[in-house]
Design an enzyme around this catalytic site. Structure first.
Site, short mmCIF file in Angstrom:
data_model
loop_
_atom_site.label_atom_id
_atom_site.label_comp_id
_atom_site.label_asym_id
_atom_site.label_seq_id
_atom_site.Cartn_x
_atom_site.Cartn_y
_atom_site.Cartn_z
N LYS A 162 51.04 42.69 44.67
CA LYS A 162 50.86 42.52 46.11
C LYS A 162 52.05 41.77 46.73
O LYS A 162 52.53 42.12 47.80
CB LYS A 162 49.54 41.79 46.36
CG LYS A 162 49.31 41.32 47.77
CD LYS A 162 49.06 42.44 48.76
CE LYS A 162 48.82 41.84 50.15
NZ LYS A 162 48.69 42.82 51.20
N LYS A 176 80.98 55.70 51.07
CA LYS A 176 81.56 56.20 52.34
C LYS A 176 80.52 56.09 53.46
O LYS A 176 80.82 55.63 54.57
CB LYS A 176 81.99 57.65 52.15
CG LYS A 176 82.36 58.37 53.45
CD LYS A 176 82.11 59.89 53.42
CE LYS A 176 80.77 60.32 52.95
NZ LYS A 176 80.23 61.56 53.38
P1 NAD Z 1 41.44 35.33 58.44
O1 NAD Z 1 42.07 34.04 58.82
O2 NAD Z 1 41.06 36.30 59.50
O3 NAD Z 1 40.10 35.02 57.59
C1 NAD Z 1 39.99 33.99 56.67
C2 NAD Z 1 38.53 33.50 56.68
O4 NAD Z 1 38.37 32.49 55.68
C3 NAD Z 1 38.14 32.87 58.02
O5 NAD Z 1 36.90 33.42 58.47
C4 NAD Z 1 38.02 31.37 57.69
O6 NAD Z 1 37.03 30.71 58.47
C5 NAD Z 1 37.62 31.43 56.23
N1 NAD Z 1 37.95 30.23 55.47
C6 NAD Z 1 39.12 29.54 55.46
N2 NAD Z 1 39.07 28.51 54.60
C7 NAD Z 1 37.84 28.55 54.06
C8 NAD Z 1 37.17 27.74 53.10
N3 NAD Z 1 37.78 26.69 52.52
N4 NAD Z 1 35.89 28.07 52.76
C9 NAD Z 1 35.28 29.12 53.34
N5 NAD Z 1 35.84 29.92 54.27
C10 NAD Z 1 37.11 29.63 54.62
O7 NAD Z 1 42.40 36.00 57.38
P2 NAD Z 1 42.48 37.58 56.98
O8 NAD Z 1 43.45 38.27 57.86
O9 NAD Z 1 41.09 38.10 56.82
O10 NAD Z 1 43.18 37.46 55.53
C11 NAD Z 1 42.46 37.08 54.37
C12 NAD Z 1 43.37 37.29 53.17
O11 NAD Z 1 43.73 38.67 53.09
C13 NAD Z 1 44.69 36.51 53.24
O12 NAD Z 1 45.01 36.06 51.96
C14 NAD Z 1 45.67 37.53 53.75
O13 NAD Z 1 47.01 37.23 53.35
C15 NAD Z 1 45.15 38.79 53.10
N6 NAD Z 1 45.49 40.05 53.79
C16 NAD Z 1 45.48 40.12 55.14
C17 NAD Z 1 45.80 41.33 55.76
C18 NAD Z 1 45.79 41.45 57.27
O14 NAD Z 1 46.38 42.45 57.76
N7 NAD Z 1 45.14 40.56 58.01
C19 NAD Z 1 46.11 42.46 54.99
C20 NAD Z 1 46.07 42.36 53.60
C21 NAD Z 1 45.75 41.15 53.01
#
Ligand code: NAD
Length: 298
Positions: free
Chosen positions: A170, A241
């Protein structure tokens, strides 16, 4: 199955909903309780901590912002480890550090628990449509057992290798995507400033080798994996080139092209080694030499 889901944000929310809709008995937790409203509305149950989620579940998923949150939920106070029963499978869907995932897996293994790293690609739309790519690392037998549940969140679920492999794949994927964006910005600003309309330019690139995905789907398996940089399909001197003409165009039109200029220097270096009549893919070999590794696959 009894499934737990922690982290119901842009990605986790729709993924958890699909698991509920697939008919599993789902327990959810998020540090913001309101984030769970859609899943609770579909019949999921709420738990007050990761520990309580683990106690109710055979498989627990997390989709959390990053390593800090994953470590807190997996190993911290009132975390999964404190509630998990022998044999529980923990699957982290977050984009996370492979080193942390491997550490968690070691700690869990001592307690008779299983860990898979399974980061996803495809964005919130892919999460909503259940069309995500899911890149899984960990024990193959555990993967085979949970694959039907993973199929509920993505239609491109693949086993990548031992624990941490999904996270590595990833990170490599995102690094390439981010750099591709930078080179697209250089190329499209060059083309448009030099006088081509954006859409015909985009279409010309889309119809060419780049748009057809030939780099990743032809060049990598047929040239790089075989180390065949000497069957000449397109000679290095011709590629040198072309990038020279492109960077000259950039200078004529005052378009900064940092990435292209670095790559041009690689081609200059390869030319200076006397590789002009080898294939234009041979600069890949320069990076292999710098990295001290060969990318071969039989
Ligand atoms: P987001 O911020 O929308 O969601 C994260 C959630 O986790 C939130 O609801 C938050 O309240 C919760 N959270 C945070 N800390 C917490 C804790 N200690 N205990 C319980 N809940 C907690 O993020 P997202 O966009 O859903 O991304 C989630 C993961 O997926 C990340 O690692 C991101 O890099 C990955 N990702 C995101 C995308 C994208 O396009 N958004 C695509 C692929 C992968």
């Amino acid at each position: 199955m009894r499934i737990g889901f922690i982290g119901l944000g842009n990605m986790g929310g729709p993924m958890a909903s699909h698991i509920v809709e697939a008919g599993h008995d789902v327990t959810v937790y998020d540090m913001k309780k309101e984030a769970a409203a859609p899943q609770l509305g579909k019949g999921a149950r709420w738990a007050d901590s990761p520990m309580a989620v683990a106690a109710a579940s055979e498989i627990v998923f997390t989709s959390l912002p990053g390593p800090k949150e994953v470590e807190a939920v997996a190993l911290g106070e009132a975390g999964l480890l404190q509630g998990a029963a022998q044999g529980m499978v923990y699957i982290d869907l977050s984009t996370n550090s492979p080193t942390l995932v491997r550490h968690i897996a070691e700690v869990y293994q001592e307690r008779g628990l299983h860990v898979l790293d399974a980061p996803v690609s495809g964005g919130p739309i892919g999460a909503q449509q259940a069309t995500l790519a899911v890149m899984v690392g960990g024990d193959r037998a555990v993967y085979d057992r949970v694959k039907p549940v993973l199929d509920a969140i993505g239609n491109k679920v693949s086993y990548v290798g031992a624990i941490g492999s999904g996270a590595i794949a990833k990170l490599v994927h995102n690094m390439i995507a981010i750099c591709t964006q930078a080179i697209l910005a250089e190329g499209l600003t060059l083309g448009v400033k030099a006088g081509v309309e954006p859409e015909p330019l985009r279409k010309a690139i889309a119809d060419g080798a780049v748009g057809q995905g030939l780099m990743l789907n032809y060049m990598v398996p047929n040239v790089v994996f075989k180390g065949d940089f000497d069957t000449v399909r397109f000679a290095l001197r011709l590629a040198r080139k072309d990038i020279g003409l492109a960077s000259t165009l950039g200078r004529e039109y005052e378009v900064p092209m940092k990435v292209a200029n670095i790559v041009e220097q690689d081609l200059v270096e390869a030319m200076a080694k006397g590789w002009g009549d080898r294939d234009s893919t041979v600069p890949f070999q320069l990076q292999e030499e710098r990295a001290g590794v060969k990318v071969r696959q039989s």
